[in-house]
Design a protein around this motif. Structure first.
Motif, PDB file in Angstrom:
ATOM      1  N   GLN A   1       0.977  -0.794   0.167  1.00  0.00           N
ATOM      2  CA  GLN A   1      -0.098   0.382   0.098  1.00  0.00           C
ATOM      3  C   GLN A   1       0.626   1.813   0.160  1.00  0.00           C
ATOM      4  O   GLN A   1       1.678   1.229   0.676  1.00  0.00           O
TER       5      GLN A   1
ATOM      6  N   ARG B   1       5.897   0.944  -4.428  1.00  0.00           N
ATOM      7  CA  ARG B   1       5.848   0.506  -5.631  1.00  0.00           C
ATOM      8  C   ARG B   1       4.936   0.182  -6.243  1.00  0.00           C
ATOM      9  O   ARG B   1       5.482  -0.108  -7.590  1.00  0.00           O
ATOM     10  N   THR B   2       3.605   0.783  -6.439  1.00  0.00           N
ATOM     11  CA  THR B   2       2.738   0.037  -6.664  1.00  0.00           C
ATOM     12  C   THR B   2       1.487   1.452  -6.773  1.00  0.00           C
ATOM     13  O   THR B   2       0.890   1.466  -7.458  1.00  0.00           O
TER      14      THR B   2
ATOM     15  N   SER C   1       1.385   2.843  -9.831  1.00  0.00           N
ATOM     16  CA  SER C   1       1.001   3.024 -11.392  1.00  0.00           C
ATOM     17  C   SER C   1       0.440   2.404 -11.109  1.00  0.00           C
ATOM     18  O   SER C   1      -1.261   2.314 -11.847  1.00  0.00           O
ATOM     19  N   SER C   2      -0.832   1.331 -10.116  1.00  0.00           N
ATOM     20  CA  SER C   2      -1.240   0.414  -9.565  1.00  0.00           C
ATOM     21  C   SER C   2      -2.756   1.652  -9.623  1.00  0.00           C
ATOM     22  O   SER C   2      -3.765   1.216  -9.377  1.00  0.00           O
ATOM     23  N   TYR C   3      -2.722   2.606  -9.093  1.00  0.00           N
ATOM     24  CA  TYR C   3      -3.762   3.614  -8.290  1.00  0.00           C
ATOM     25  C   TYR C   3      -3.849   4.561  -9.242  1.00  0.00           C
ATOM     26  O   TYR C   3      -3.821   4.825 -10.261  1.00  0.00           O
TER      27      TYR C   3
ATOM     28  N   TRP D   1      -5.271   5.230 -13.926  1.00  0.00           N
ATOM     29  CA  TRP D   1      -3.682   5.082 -13.728  1.00  0.00           C
ATOM     30  C   TRP D   1      -2.717   5.630 -14.620  1.00  0.00           C
ATOM     31  O   TRP D   1      -1.510   6.019 -14.635  1.00  0.00           O
TER      32      TRP D   1
ATOM     33  N   ASN E   1       4.206   8.641 -13.264  1.00  0.00           N
ATOM     34  CA  ASN E   1       4.568   7.497 -12.967  1.00  0.00           C
ATOM     35  C   ASN E   1       5.913   7.317 -12.489  1.00  0.00           C
ATOM     36  O   ASN E   1       6.288   6.391 -11.275  1.00  0.00           O
TER      37      ASN E   1
ATOM     38  N   ASN F   1       6.534   8.884  -9.231  1.00  0.00           N
ATOM     39  CA  ASN F   1       5.536   8.443  -7.830  1.00  0.00           C
ATOM     40  C   ASN F   1       4.724   9.617  -7.683  1.00  0.00           C
ATOM     41  O   ASN F   1       4.805   9.950  -6.727  1.00  0.00           O
TER      42      ASN F   1
ATOM     43  N   ARG G   1      -8.136   2.239  -6.190  1.00  0.00           N
ATOM     44  CA  ARG G   1      -7.592   1.628  -7.028  1.00  0.00           C
ATOM     45  C   ARG G   1      -8.561   1.344  -8.315  1.00  0.00           C
ATOM     46  O   ARG G   1      -9.834   0.084  -9.552  1.00  0.00           O
TER      47      ARG G   1
END
Length: 122
Positions: free
Chosen positions: A1, A27-28, A30-32, A53, A74, A77, A100
């Motif tokens: 998260q 590291r996530t 770009s998924s949000y 995204w 991205n 970040n 998401r």
């Protein structure tokens, strides 16, 4: 998260500009989908703008269309909110949020930043 930290708030005269930034850890990112909300004293927190995204889709509240621009990088970040032609009624705490889901909805926000204060003087 992810964790979110906003910056760029401050005091500006009506008609001026500010650029807010929201830096995300993790590291996530770009998924949000990401969004900016604002909350004035005594009022509910409301969405201002959102971005999907990949940045290919955006949403703006009617009150900021043509004045604010949301963007994201991205690789860094980071999500931005460029605010132009500011009005006293834009005065609020601005929060960064991650979800998401799309369309972006407050009830599906998974992570909130702590907020940054924007004050627009007349």
């Amino acid at each position: 998260q992810v964790q979110l930290v906003e910056s760029g708030g401050g005091l500006v005269q009506a008609g001026g500009s500010l650029r807010l930034a929201c830096a995300a850890s993790g590291r996530t990112f770009s998924s949000y989908a990401m969004a900016w909300f604002h909350q004035a004293p005594g009022k509910e927190r409301e969405i201002v703008a959102a971005i999907k995204w990949t940045g290919t889709s955006t949403y703006y509240a009617d009150s900021v269309k043509g004045r604010f621009t949301i963007s994201r990088d991205n690789a860094k970040n980071t999500v931005y909110l460029q605010m132009n032609s500011l009005k006293p009624e834009d005065t609020a705490v601005y929060y960064c949020a991650a979800s998401r889901g799309w369309p972006f909805q407050k009830r599906t926000v998974e992570v909130w930043g702590l907020g940054t204060l924007v004050t627009v003087s007349s």
